[in-house]
Design an enzyme around this catalytic site. Structure first.
Site, PDB file in Angstrom:
ATOM      1  N   THR A 288      52.888  32.943  48.024  1.00 27.78           N
ATOM      2  CA  THR A 288      53.852  31.929  47.580  1.00 27.78           C
ATOM      3  C   THR A 288      55.176  32.609  47.235  1.00 27.78           C
ATOM      4  OG1 THR A 288      53.456  32.046  45.196  1.00 27.78           O
ATOM      5  CG2 THR A 288      51.960  30.666  46.508  1.00 27.78           C
ATOM      6  N   ASP A 289      56.212  31.810  47.082  1.00 26.09           N
ATOM      7  CA  ASP A 289      57.439  32.313  46.477  1.00 26.09           C
ATOM      8  C   ASP A 289      57.260  32.270  44.958  1.00 26.09           C
ATOM      9  OD1 ASP A 289      60.036  33.221  46.097  1.00 26.09           O
ATOM     10  OD2 ASP A 289      60.881  31.889  47.611  1.00 26.09           O
ATOM     11  N   TYR A 290      58.258  32.725  44.245  1.00 25.54           N
ATOM     12  CA  TYR A 290      58.206  32.901  42.789  1.00 25.54           C
ATOM     13  C   TYR A 290      57.823  31.586  42.087  1.00 25.54           C
ATOM     14  CZ  TYR A 290      59.733  35.714  38.743  1.00 25.54           C
ATOM     15  OH  TYR A 290      59.794  36.461  37.593  1.00 25.54           O
TER      16      TYR A 290
END
Length: 496
Positions: A288-290
């Protein structure tokens, strides 16, 4: 015809041998991971899916703390934003010498356009149309990062964008899918090596294709906004750069924040399983992204527990910072909303990446003593960066042969970014050492000393709104706001 037949007869056995070697290597890896996973507890498998940040380098809003006890307990699969071979070697030592199974960690960072040796921002680099230069820049970044403990970069960013209002245009390659596709290949080759020769040395690190998908096409250019797009336009104009990177062998992918035709990408099974896995044959892992999983709650598709399970079932393998998978997947196994096969598949993909990077064979291959001192920011790399930067400059029109400027007389240098060292490396240069940067003003004065009188005026602040200006630089790098009025700043510039 004879020449063609002879060439075919000569080449075919080599291809067959290459395939056989690859299959043999895959079987060895499979046996190793089968044995390892047979000894892992459910908790240790879930731990491999967990990617917290150390907080040493801030690249997002949330912060997480990682103690040695969590590493010893097998609760963490990797870390990002920890910098320095000595620091990383000590953390890796805890993972491989003090945890039950000794599984090494991944260490990632946003190595976007160089490590400590900084290259042009990706948008500037794309202006060269020189794939050899692009690949060279990525390779040098990998050499430096790979000697300083980093084995995984969150690059290349391949979001096609056709709205200049979008705030991350600078991190991509512009609006042309063909150019972006060729750059995608070059960047992956530069980071990882060519297919069949990937990860042979610690000068090759794992690439991460981002942001999958359509992150650069939000309505009105507003970051995170809705993307509503026909399949025809999607695949013809936006998807090809991602696919080119995967075809080049990229080892991982980062899922985007936006929704796609009503479904957030981080929970989009059509995107992450039907397209990425089943149609394109991608065999790496998806991160995932942040805080991407936690942000699914804001999309309104469920509680934190529900979206965590949904993300894993959709095809996410690793959770950056949110710790939703770490917190809720065991409960999902117990209530039947997540299958053991789904967990095992995600865990295997992470372990395979570590195996391919050579971390099981030598957990310290990316943080060997003395290597960073010899390779990071060396004269050879700086010379390459200077050459490639010069090749990236685009002069649209040279009115009356104005350039190059004569080295005589007086030159007025005007602008709010002309005298700021911290912002010279450009966006997403998280590893850059700002004490080494030279402002444009200082550089001109040094180069033209004794020949040209250089006058400087700021001209204006970068933004009229102080709060907006504070958010307009990367990670809040100060510009030194001028308290004078706009009229006073303009008057000084006109005087110069």
């Amino acid at each position: 015809m004879k020449t063609t037949l002879i060439s075919t007869l000569i080449l075919a056995p080599a291809i067959l041998v290459g395939c056989a070697q690859t299959q043999s290597q895959d079987k060895v890896m499979d046996r190793f991971i089968d044995d390892l996973m047979s000894r892992m507890t459910v908790e240790e498998k879930i731990g491999q899916l967990n990617l917290p940040a150390t907080g040493e380098i801030v690249t997002g809003q949330a912060k997480s703390s990682v103690g040695a006890e969590r590493i010893k307990a097998g609760e963490i699969g990797g870390l990002f934003n920890l910098k320095g071979a000595d620091k990383i070697r000590e953390v890796q030592r805890i993972a491989v010498e003090e945890s039950r199974l000794g599984i090494p960690l991944l260490f990632g960072m946003d190595v976007i356009h160089g490590y400590e040796t900084v290259f042009p921002i990706p948008l500037g680099l794309s202006c060269t149309w020189d794939m050899a230069a692009v690949e060279e820049s990525a390779h040098i970044a990998a050499v430096e990062a790979g000697s300083d403990g980093i084995c995984w970069t969150f690059s290349p960013m391949l979001d096609v964008s056709r709205d200049p209002r979008w705030g991350r245009v600078s991190e991509g390659n512009g609006e042309d899918p063909y150019l972006a596709s060729r750059i995608a290949e070059a960047m992956v080759y530069g980071y990882q090596g060519r297919p069949g020769k990937q990860y042979e040395t610690n000068e090759q690190i794992m690439a991460c294709v981002k942001h999958f998908a359509l992150y650069g096409a939000p309505e009105a250019g507003r970051d995170y906004n809705t993307v509503d797009m026909s399949l025809q336009r999607m695949f013809n104009e936006y998807m090809s750069p991602y696919k080119a990177a995967f075809d080049a062998g990229a080892g991982s992918a980062m899922v985007s924040f936006n929704e796609i035709n009503g479904t957030p990408a981080t929970a989009n099974k059509w995107l992450l399983t039907d397209v990425l896995r089943n149609q394109w044959g991608f065999d790496g892992f998806v991160v995932t992204d942040y805080t991407g999983i936690l942000e699914l709650v804001d999309h309104g598709i469920g509680s934190f527990e529900e979206v965590s399970k949904r993300a894993l079932n959709a095809g996410v393998d690793m959770d950056m910072v949110s710790e939703g998978l770490f917190t809720y997947i065991k409960k999902g196994l117990e209530d039947g909303s997540v299958s053991q096969k789904t967990l095992d598949t995600a865990c295997r993909r992470i372990l395979e990446a570590k195996y391919k990077l050579g971390l099981f064979e030598d957990p310290y291959r990316y943080c060997k003593e003395g290597e960073a001192e010899a390779k990071v920011y060396c004269a050879e790399h700086r010379a390459a960066a200077r050459r490639i930067a010069a090749e990236s400059f685009v002069l649209l029109k040279n009115e009356k042969g104005l350039l190059p400027l004569d080295k005589k007389g007086t030159v007025a240098l005007i602008g709010p970014l002309a005298n700021t060292a911290a912002n010279m490396p450009g966006t997403w240069s998280v590893a850059a050492q700002h004490n080494r940067t030279v402002t444009l003003l200082d550089g001109m004065r040094e180069t033209l000393a004794g020949k040209v009188n250089v006058l400087y005026a700021k001209g204006s602040n970068l933004c009229s709104d102080p709060e907006l200006e504070a958010r307009s630089t990367m990670f809040g790098r100060e510009l030194g706001r001028d308290s004078r009025s706009d009229a006073q700043l303009l008057s000084e510039a006109l005087g110069a």
